[in-house]
Design an enzyme around this catalytic site. Structure first.
Site, PDB file in Angstrom:
ATOM      1  N   LYS A   1      11.818 -80.156  22.389  1.00  9.05           N
ATOM      2  CA  LYS A   1      12.787 -79.822  21.367  1.00  9.05           C
ATOM      3  C   LYS A   1      14.384 -79.414  22.146  1.00  9.05           C
ATOM      4  O   LYS A   1      15.306 -79.716  21.616  1.00  9.05           O
ATOM      5  CB  LYS A   1      12.343 -78.710  20.530  1.00  9.05           C
ATOM      6  CG  LYS A   1      11.215 -79.258  19.513  1.00  9.05           C
ATOM      7  CD  LYS A   1      11.005 -78.315  18.413  1.00  9.05           C
ATOM      8  CE  LYS A   1      10.380 -77.175  18.909  1.00  9.05           C
ATOM      9  NZ  LYS A   1       9.001 -77.131  19.588  1.00  9.05           N
TER      10      LYS A   1
ATOM     11  N   ARG B   1       4.112 -68.065  32.533  1.00  7.34           N
ATOM     12  CA  ARG B   1       4.231 -67.203  31.097  1.00  7.34           C
ATOM     13  C   ARG B   1       2.700 -66.934  30.958  1.00  7.34           C
ATOM     14  O   ARG B   1       1.739 -67.885  31.089  1.00  7.34           O
ATOM     15  CB  ARG B   1       4.750 -68.280  30.114  1.00  7.34           C
ATOM     16  CG  ARG B   1       6.231 -68.228  30.426  1.00  7.34           C
ATOM     17  CD  ARG B   1       6.842 -69.204  29.206  1.00  7.34           C
ATOM     18  NE  ARG B   1       8.290 -69.274  29.250  1.00  7.34           N
ATOM     19  CZ  ARG B   1       9.125 -70.170  28.728  1.00  7.34           C
ATOM     20  NH1 ARG B   1       8.731 -71.316  28.085  1.00  7.34           N
ATOM     21  NH2 ARG B   1      10.415 -70.375  29.065  1.00  7.34           N
TER      22      ARG B   1
ATOM     23  N   ARG C   1      -2.421 -72.525  20.473  1.00  9.33           N
ATOM     24  CA  ARG C   1      -0.849 -72.591  20.130  1.00  9.33           C
ATOM     25  C   ARG C   1      -0.957 -74.031  19.372  1.00  9.33           C
ATOM     26  O   ARG C   1      -0.205 -73.957  18.310  1.00  9.33           O
ATOM     27  CB  ARG C   1      -0.055 -72.357  21.057  1.00  9.33           C
ATOM     28  CG  ARG C   1       0.043 -71.139  21.389  1.00  9.33           C
ATOM     29  CD  ARG C   1       1.087 -70.870  22.481  1.00  9.33           C
ATOM     30  NE  ARG C   1       2.534 -70.952  21.914  1.00  9.33           N
ATOM     31  CZ  ARG C   1       3.564 -71.067  22.727  1.00  9.33           C
ATOM     32  NH1 ARG C   1       3.694 -71.387  23.918  1.00  9.33           N
ATOM     33  NH2 ARG C   1       4.936 -71.458  21.975  1.00  9.33           N
TER      34      ARG C   1
END
Length: 231
Positions: free
Chosen positions: A20, A161, A172
């Protein structure tokens, strides 16, 4: 670069890792009249300035709670430009309830749904490393650092991360599908959802630029794109 003949009020949706941010950045480059509006920046700015709505939001965050939809909608509405302005709204809405509340005041007219296979996204994540100080992101497959394991600018070590762990990321993705499915259906019902399929950002970008020109460009631009596609 191209111009827009009418205002485009764009929302970008897609799984974590779908690209995105990349697609938004490319739209902003291609169409200079577009603005980027980040819900996160709006929230942080209102909290920092101590506005009434910022204080309300901060009280929830200090308590460790999510900022309610009603407060987030007020924050967004207080900071959006006039309806004649073209912009990409980043990070909001995330749920159908937020979309319904937003639609009563904001005439969103283009929702881009980035449909990237989960296997591709998981491969991207497995190869993703970041510089914690700046947030610069590298991918060992297609945008590796110049020196393995080091940031190009500072030379400092890169890290993974915590939520880029494959199993964590699978969870997720599953949560995204659960929460965002009703959001996507809402915009489909309104007739403004456009889904683009692809495995790479470079595959998706030309399709997205063509669609924006078709919907919001001048008629000669749209005709030129159509003629080019037919060749």
């Amino acid at each position: 670069m191209a111009s827009l003949a009418r205002a485009a009020r764009i929302i970008m949706v897609g799984c974590p890792g779908a690209g995105k941010g990349t697609q938004s950045a490319r739209l902003l480059t291609a169409f200079p009249s577009l603005q980027a509006i980040s819900s996160g920046n709006i929230l942080r700015d209102n909290v920092a300035r101590g506005t009434d709505i910022g204080k309300q939001a901060n009280s929830y965050m200090l308590a460790g709670s999510l900022v309610p939809d009603s407060v987030m909608v007020k924050l967004i509405l207080s900071s959006l430009p006039p309806a004649t302005t073209s912009y990409i709204l980043d990070g909001f809405p995330r749920t159908r309830a937020q979309a319904v509340a937003l639609s009563s005041s904001v005439p969103v007219n283009f929702v881009v749904n980035l449909d990237v296979p989960h296997a591709v996204i998981l491969d991207r994540i497995a190869n993703r490393w970041v510089h914690p100080g700046s947030g610069r992101v590298y991918n060992l497959t297609y945008s590796p650092p110049k020196v393995p394991g080091k940031d190009d600018v500072t030379g400092e070590p890169l890290v993974r991360r915590r939520d880029d762990d494959p199993e964590t990321f699978k969870a997720r993705l599953a949560k995204y599908e659960e929460v965002t499915g009703p959001l996507i259906e809402f915009y489909r019902e309104k007739g403004i959802l456009w889904t683009v399929h692809g495995e790479t950002s470079d595959e998706i970008t030309p399709k997205l630029l063509d669609e924006v020109i078709t919907r919001f460009g001048s008629e000669p631009q749209a005709q030129e794109r159509a003629a080019s596609a037919a060749q």
